[in-house]
Motif scaffolding. Structure first.
Motif, PDB file in Angstrom:
ATOM      1  N   ARG A 124       0.826  -1.199   0.000  1.00  0.00           N
ATOM      2  CA  ARG A 124       0.000   0.000   0.000  1.00  0.00           C
ATOM      3  C   ARG A 124       0.868   1.259   0.000  1.00  0.00           C
ATOM      4  NH1 ARG A 124       0.196  -2.501   4.776  1.00  0.00           N
ATOM      5  NH2 ARG A 124       1.062  -1.355   6.545  1.00  0.00           N
ATOM      6  N   MET A 125       0.258   2.338  -0.453  1.00  0.00           N
ATOM      7  CA  MET A 125       0.845   3.677  -0.341  1.00  0.00           C
ATOM      8  C   MET A 125      -0.137   4.557   0.402  1.00  0.00           C
ATOM      9  SD  MET A 125       1.930   6.451  -3.275  1.00  0.00           S
ATOM     10  CE  MET A 125       2.220   8.166  -2.771  1.00  0.00           C
ATOM     11  N   PHE A 126       0.393   5.397   1.272  1.00  0.00           N
ATOM     12  CA  PHE A 126      -0.419   6.311   2.074  1.00  0.00           C
ATOM     13  C   PHE A 126       0.124   7.719   1.907  1.00  0.00           C
ATOM     14  CE2 PHE A 126      -2.662   8.123   5.596  1.00  0.00           C
ATOM     15  CZ  PHE A 126      -3.737   7.281   5.845  1.00  0.00           C
ATOM     16  N   TRP A 127      -0.786   8.688   1.780  1.00  0.00           N
ATOM     17  CA  TRP A 127      -0.387  10.084   1.617  1.00  0.00           C
ATOM     18  C   TRP A 127      -1.210  10.966   2.535  1.00  0.00           C
ATOM     19  CZ3 TRP A 127      -3.560  14.150   0.434  1.00  0.00           C
ATOM     20  CH2 TRP A 127      -2.940  15.366   0.106  1.00  0.00           C
ATOM     21  N   TRP A 132       4.248  11.089   2.947  1.00  0.00           N
ATOM     22  CA  TRP A 132       3.814   9.907   2.200  1.00  0.00           C
ATOM     23  C   TRP A 132       4.677   8.741   2.653  1.00  0.00           C
ATOM     24  CZ3 TRP A 132       7.769   7.554  -0.201  1.00  0.00           C
ATOM     25  CH2 TRP A 132       8.867   8.339  -0.575  1.00  0.00           C
ATOM     26  N   TRP A 133       4.158   7.529   2.504  1.00  0.00           N
ATOM     27  CA  TRP A 133       4.951   6.361   2.840  1.00  0.00           C
ATOM     28  C   TRP A 133       4.341   5.111   2.223  1.00  0.00           C
ATOM     29  CZ3 TRP A 133       1.956   8.958   6.374  1.00  0.00           C
ATOM     30  CH2 TRP A 133       0.911   8.245   6.989  1.00  0.00           C
ATOM     31  N   PHE A 134       5.140   4.048   2.207  1.00  0.00           N
ATOM     32  CA  PHE A 134       4.700   2.739   1.737  1.00  0.00           C
ATOM     33  C   PHE A 134       4.709   1.760   2.902  1.00  0.00           C
ATOM     34  CE2 PHE A 134       6.228   4.675  -2.188  1.00  0.00           C
ATOM     35  CZ  PHE A 134       5.254   4.295  -3.098  1.00  0.00           C
ATOM     36  N   GLY A 135       3.918   0.703   2.758  1.00  0.00           N
ATOM     37  CA  GLY A 135       3.913  -0.358   3.744  1.00  0.00           C
ATOM     38  C   GLY A 135       3.449  -1.644   3.111  1.00  0.00           C
ATOM     39  N   GLY A 193       7.353 -13.895   7.789  1.00  0.00           N
ATOM     40  CA  GLY A 193       7.597 -13.412   6.445  1.00  0.00           C
ATOM     41  C   GLY A 193       8.304 -12.085   6.575  1.00  0.00           C
ATOM     42  N   ILE A 194       7.774 -11.054   5.919  1.00  0.00           N
ATOM     43  CA  ILE A 194       8.299  -9.702   6.103  1.00  0.00           C
ATOM     44  C   ILE A 194       7.133  -8.750   6.315  1.00  0.00           C
ATOM     45  CG2 ILE A 194      10.421 -10.067   4.794  1.00  0.00           C
ATOM     46  CD1 ILE A 194       9.083  -8.583   2.441  1.00  0.00           C
ATOM     47  N   PHE A 195       7.392  -7.666   7.038  1.00  0.00           N
ATOM     48  CA  PHE A 195       6.414  -6.623   7.257  1.00  0.00           C
ATOM     49  C   PHE A 195       7.156  -5.309   7.384  1.00  0.00           C
ATOM     50  CE2 PHE A 195       4.044  -3.775  10.073  1.00  0.00           C
ATOM     51  CZ  PHE A 195       2.826  -3.705   9.413  1.00  0.00           C
ATOM     52  N   TYR A 196       6.608  -4.261   6.773  1.00  0.00           N
ATOM     53  CA  TYR A 196       7.193  -2.927   6.915  1.00  0.00           C
ATOM     54  C   TYR A 196       6.079  -1.896   6.841  1.00  0.00           C
ATOM     55  CZ  TYR A 196       6.769  -2.573   1.807  1.00  0.00           C
ATOM     56  OH  TYR A 196       6.284  -2.551   0.512  1.00  0.00           O
ATOM     57  N   ASP A 197       6.339  -0.736   7.413  1.00  0.00           N
ATOM     58  CA  ASP A 197       5.389   0.371   7.370  1.00  0.00           C
ATOM     59  C   ASP A 197       6.173   1.671   7.485  1.00  0.00           C
ATOM     60  OD1 ASP A 197       2.953   1.554   7.115  1.00  0.00           O
ATOM     61  OD2 ASP A 197       2.083   0.742   8.954  1.00  0.00           O
ATOM     62  N   ASP A 198       5.501   2.782   7.166  1.00  0.00           N
ATOM     63  CA  ASP A 198       6.113   4.108   7.271  1.00  0.00           C
ATOM     64  C   ASP A 198       7.415   4.203   6.477  1.00  0.00           C
ATOM     65  OD1 ASP A 198       4.034   4.697   9.067  1.00  0.00           O
ATOM     66  OD2 ASP A 198       5.214   4.018  10.767  1.00  0.00           O
ATOM     67  N   LEU A 199       7.505   3.494   5.338  1.00  0.00           N
ATOM     68  CA  LEU A 199       8.738   3.496   4.557  1.00  0.00           C
ATOM     69  C   LEU A 199       8.796   4.743   3.686  1.00  0.00           C
ATOM     70  CD1 LEU A 199      11.326   2.007   3.718  1.00  0.00           C
ATOM     71  CD2 LEU A 199      10.005   0.961   1.859  1.00  0.00           C
ATOM     72  N   ASN A 200       9.705   5.633   4.030  1.00  0.00           N
ATOM     73  CA  ASN A 200       9.979   6.840   3.256  1.00  0.00           C
ATOM     74  C   ASN A 200      11.455   7.154   3.424  1.00  0.00           C
ATOM     75  OD1 ASN A 200      10.421   9.477   2.366  1.00  0.00           O
ATOM     76  ND2 ASN A 200       8.380  10.178   2.944  1.00  0.00           N
ATOM     77  N   SER A 203      13.249   8.879  -1.266  1.00  0.00           N
ATOM     78  CA  SER A 203      13.145   8.602  -2.700  1.00  0.00           C
ATOM     79  C   SER A 203      11.868   7.818  -2.951  1.00  0.00           C
ATOM     80  CB  SER A 203      14.355   7.808  -3.201  1.00  0.00           C
ATOM     81  OG  SER A 203      14.140   7.353  -4.532  1.00  0.00           O
ATOM     82  N   TRP A 204      10.875   8.490  -3.534  1.00  0.00           N
ATOM     83  CA  TRP A 204       9.627   7.808  -3.846  1.00  0.00           C
ATOM     84  C   TRP A 204       9.877   6.668  -4.822  1.00  0.00           C
ATOM     85  CZ3 TRP A 204       6.775   6.625  -8.151  1.00  0.00           C
ATOM     86  CH2 TRP A 204       5.456   6.190  -7.933  1.00  0.00           C
ATOM     87  N   GLU A 205      10.721   6.907  -5.811  1.00  0.00           N
ATOM     88  CA  GLU A 205      10.985   5.892  -6.828  1.00  0.00           C
ATOM     89  C   GLU A 205      11.590   4.640  -6.215  1.00  0.00           C
ATOM     90  OE1 GLU A 205      11.810   9.068  -7.052  1.00  0.00           O
ATOM     91  OE2 GLU A 205      10.496   9.757  -8.681  1.00  0.00           O
ATOM     92  N   ALA A 206      12.561   4.805  -5.314  1.00  0.00           N
ATOM     93  CA  ALA A 206      13.211   3.648  -4.694  1.00  0.00           C
ATOM     94  C   ALA A 206      12.248   2.885  -3.802  1.00  0.00           C
ATOM     95  CB  ALA A 206      14.434   4.102  -3.898  1.00  0.00           C
TER      96      ALA A 206
END
Length: 284
Positions: A124-127, A132-135, A193-200, A203-206
């Motif tokens: 997901r992406m959140f703004w 903004w961030w991915f998770g 497995g793996i879990f991540y949140d608030d990833l910023n 670099s949006w592209e990365a």
């Protein structure tokens, strides 16, 4: 950021389409007298102008007893409770401006055969106006564990993480081990497995490229395990073990899961939010 939001939402939608097709193809490959399962697709809406998505659920298939693959793109203003939770996480500016946008794919599969592992995946992406961030992530939930299946699943996720950051796999594996833990039972929901949140990272592209890798890794990580186990013989005792384990899954998703809480608090379709619950479960 509007263009990036559109790109992300359309990619999540395309991933949803591919997974739905792959699961229906797997149903066709299972040699069973039961009719091959097909997804029932229902549009969802968040309020009058808050966006929506697609709820895709298959029930009573040859391979899948119940599987949901949901896609959404929603927007609006956070409730005071959700706004306070975001503020507590340190989201900049959220106390002054509660507007948000979010898009993603969420998947949970509960299998007919107790030897085939249940599985969860979401990206997901959140703004918000200030951030903004991915998770996301993916985790395996077998009721009857096979060490070789667990190792294979983690190997695929490790390979997906490796090109994107030193230590990503170990960091996000540890996060999954902590996040998918049921405190009142004192045990993990599955084998991780793996879990991540608030990833910023700045670099949006990365960060989007990493999120795409997590999504792309799902079918290679899960489909071989499902196909290997879907015709394995099982007993009434195996089925009983499966139903008890599903009780643990239901407890976790109703009590602790962050996505369930957010979906209900922001007014999204409750059937779509709760599609992760198993069709049958039991408690001892």
């Amino acid at each position: 950021m509007q263009e990036q939001r559109h790109i992300a939402a359309m990619w999540f939608r395309e991933l949803r389409d591919r997974i739905v097709q792959a699961f229906e193809d797997l149903e066709d490959r299972h040699d069973s007298e039961r009719p091959a399962g097909r997804f029932e697709v229902t549009p969802t809406q968040r309020g009058d102008d808050g966006g929506g998505g697609l709820m895709s659920v298959m029930r009573g298939g040859r391979v899948f007893e119940k599987v949901g693959v949901n896609w959404s793109e929603v927007h609006g203003s956070l409730s005071p409770k959700a706004q306070a939770a975001m503020a507590a996480r340190g989201v900049p500016g959220i106390e002054q401006d509660p507007r948000f946008w979010a898009s993603g794919i969420s998947l949970v599969a509960h299998m007919q055969n107790p030897h085939a592992p249940a599985v969860h995946m979401n990206t997901r992406m959140f703004w918000t106006p200030g951030a903004w961030w991915f998770g996301g992530g993916s985790d395996l939930n077998p009721c009857i564990e096979y060490a070789e299946d667990t190792a294979y699943f983690h190997d695929v996720l490790r390979a997906a993480c490796q090109p994107h950051g030193v230590g990503y796999y170990q960091r996000f594996k540890a996060w999954a081990d902590e996040y998918f833990f049921i405190p009142h039972r004192g045990r993990a929901r599955g084998v991780g497995g793996i879990f991540y949140d608030d990833l910023n990272t700045g670099s949006w592209e990365a960060d989007f490229a990493f999120t795409k890798s997590v999504g792309e890794a799902f079918l290679p990580a899960f489909l071989p395990l499902a196909e290997k186990r879907m015709t394995q013989d099982f007993s009434d005792s195996d089925r009983d073990i499966q139903l008890v384990h599903r009780g643990l899954y239901a407890e976790y998703n109703l009590v602790y899961d962050r996505g369930t809480k957010f979906g209900l608090e922001t007014g999204h379709n409750p059937d779509a939010v709760l599609m992760s619950l198993p069709p049958l479960a039991k408690w001892v």
